[in-house]
Design an enzyme around this catalytic site. Sequence first.
Site, mmCIF file in Angstrom:
data_model
loop_
_atom_site.group_PDB
_atom_site.id
_atom_site.type_symbol
_atom_site.label_atom_id
_atom_site.label_comp_id
_atom_site.label_asym_id
_atom_site.label_seq_id
_atom_site.Cartn_x
_atom_site.Cartn_y
_atom_site.Cartn_z
ATOM 1 N N ASP A 1 0.016 -12.727 6.195
ATOM 2 C CA ASP A 1 -1.411 -12.618 5.872
ATOM 3 C C ASP A 1 -2.240 -13.153 7.049
ATOM 4 O OD1 ASP A 1 -3.287 -13.146 2.911
ATOM 5 O OD2 ASP A 1 -4.029 -13.443 4.946
ATOM 6 N N GLY A 2 -3.098 -12.295 7.587
ATOM 7 C CA GLY A 2 -3.898 -12.672 8.753
ATOM 8 C C GLY A 2 -4.818 -13.844 8.470
ATOM 9 N N ASP B 1 -0.016 -0.445 13.743
ATOM 10 C CA ASP B 1 0.442 0.793 14.406
ATOM 11 C C ASP B 1 0.734 0.558 15.888
ATOM 12 O OD1 ASP B 1 -2.184 1.089 15.761
ATOM 13 O OD2 ASP B 1 -2.897 1.554 13.748
ATOM 14 N N GLN C 1 0.820 -1.217 0.000
ATOM 15 C CA GLN C 1 0.000 0.000 0.000
ATOM 16 C C GLN C 1 0.851 1.263 0.000
ATOM 17 O OE1 GLN C 1 -2.291 -0.762 3.553
ATOM 18 N NE2 GLN C 1 -0.438 -1.336 4.674
ATOM 19 N N SER D 1 -8.311 -2.139 8.018
ATOM 20 C CA SER D 1 -8.754 -0.965 7.269
ATOM 21 C C SER D 1 -10.117 -1.299 6.653
ATOM 22 C CB SER D 1 -7.706 -0.556 6.234
ATOM 23 O OG SER D 1 -7.259 -1.689 5.550
ATOM 24 N N ASP D 2 -10.569 -0.511 5.703
ATOM 25 C CA ASP D 2 -11.926 -0.668 5.172
ATOM 26 C C ASP D 2 -12.011 -1.851 4.197
ATOM 27 O OD1 ASP D 2 -12.888 1.565 6.583
ATOM 28 O OD2 ASP D 2 -11.968 2.886 5.106
ATOM 29 N N ASP E 1 -8.157 -5.433 13.756
ATOM 30 C CA ASP E 1 -8.023 -3.983 13.549
ATOM 31 C C ASP E 1 -7.680 -3.758 12.087
ATOM 32 O OD1 ASP E 1 -7.567 -1.315 13.560
ATOM 33 O OD2 ASP E 1 -5.744 -1.392 14.770
ATOM 34 N N GLU F 1 0.333 -8.848 11.277
ATOM 35 C CA GLU F 1 0.148 -7.646 10.439
ATOM 36 C C GLU F 1 0.789 -7.943 9.086
ATOM 37 O OE1 GLU F 1 -0.999 -4.259 10.336
ATOM 38 O OE2 GLU F 1 -0.028 -4.374 8.371
HETATM 39 N N1 SPM Z 1 -5.241 1.155 14.717
HETATM 40 C C1 SPM Z 1 -5.910 2.021 13.835
HETATM 41 C C2 SPM Z 1 -6.183 1.386 12.527
HETATM 42 C C3 SPM Z 1 -7.455 1.874 11.964
HETATM 43 N N2 SPM Z 1 -8.320 0.863 11.535
HETATM 44 C C4 SPM Z 1 -9.631 1.317 11.107
HETATM 45 C C5 SPM Z 1 -9.544 2.317 10.025
HETATM 46 C C6 SPM Z 1 -10.882 2.651 9.403
HETATM 47 C C7 SPM Z 1 -10.694 3.766 8.437
HETATM 48 N N3 SPM Z 1 -11.874 4.096 7.714
HETATM 49 C C8 SPM Z 1 -12.999 4.505 8.468
HETATM 50 C C9 SPM Z 1 -14.197 4.635 7.592
HETATM 51 C C10 SPM Z 1 -15.400 4.948 8.387
HETATM 52 N N4 SPM Z 1 -16.575 4.528 7.801
#
Ligand code: SPM
Length: 284
Positions: free
Chosen positions: A143-144, A92, A37, A163-164, A161, A112
């Site tokens: 890979d998780g 993080d 990424q 991302s989207d 934890d 991670e």
């Molecule tokens: N430890 C922090 C990592 C963040 N993980 C979640 C990130 C989500 C980001 N997008 C949020 C969109 C909200 N709808």
Amino acid sequence: MNMIVDGWFSEISDMWPGRALSIKIREKLLDIQSPFQHIVLYETENCGKMLVLDDIIQFTEDDEFAYQEMLAHLPMFCHPNPERVLVIGGGDGGVLRELSLHECVKHIDICEIDQAVVDVCRKYVPSLSCGFDDPRVNVHIGDGIEFIGRCTDCYDVIIVDSSDPVGPGIKLFEDPFYRAMRKAIHSDGIIATQGESFFMHSDVVCDLMRIARNNFPITAYSYMMVPTYPGGTLGVCLGSMRYSLSEPCRKPTAAMQAKLRYYTSDIHRASMVLPAFGARLLEA
Ligand code: SPM
């Protein structure tokens, strides 16, 4: 994509068409492409450091505590004795930082996918990455989904934890991954996953809760306030094999509570009381 105009970073995504969250930037600290990424770290005017992965804000130092505390402590305080914990994602270190407050924990694995996220946060963001300093933490880069596929009856609590649900990360929001988590936890285990926002992504939240209900006898959806996520809220999807999710069975000691800025036992309970439209959405 994102846009920087006159020092304002605007987070633009197909996930929230026609809207953007803007943060005033002071300085770009780092801009690299990892094998997985695009990683950018900013110093902002008012929100501390801000990590952006593939154009999407992952945290700002100003309000990250809300998300990390809730994602970590909701499942942990529902388990009477969580000794073995797995974190998927979370490079993080913020969730690890919260887990390290639990003295009953004996072993923490974190898987991670991107070593570069760990390296960047360890170098530039010690306020989160201090979580890696706990000797109970074992770091696995990979890979998780593959990692969890190798685990059977291994953990009391699993925390995702992520991302989207865009690109390869979408698999963390699908049924086979929830089935794998169920196999990886003990017969009384609990899972907690990044649950998006019912304001912004009602379809994603509905799918997620349907998948959770298919795999766990007890489920709950919790939400918290995070001003620097679009819509200002983010959810946590919870699944439990035995213990109540709405009523925590443990609470922070006074010493631990003094370190927390968001989580309390009252917030735990209150965060699962949804506004009428949210409750209807998840009943459907
Ligand atoms: N430890 C922090 C990592 C963040 N993980 C979640 C990130 C989500 C980001 N997008 C949020 C969109 C909200 N709808």
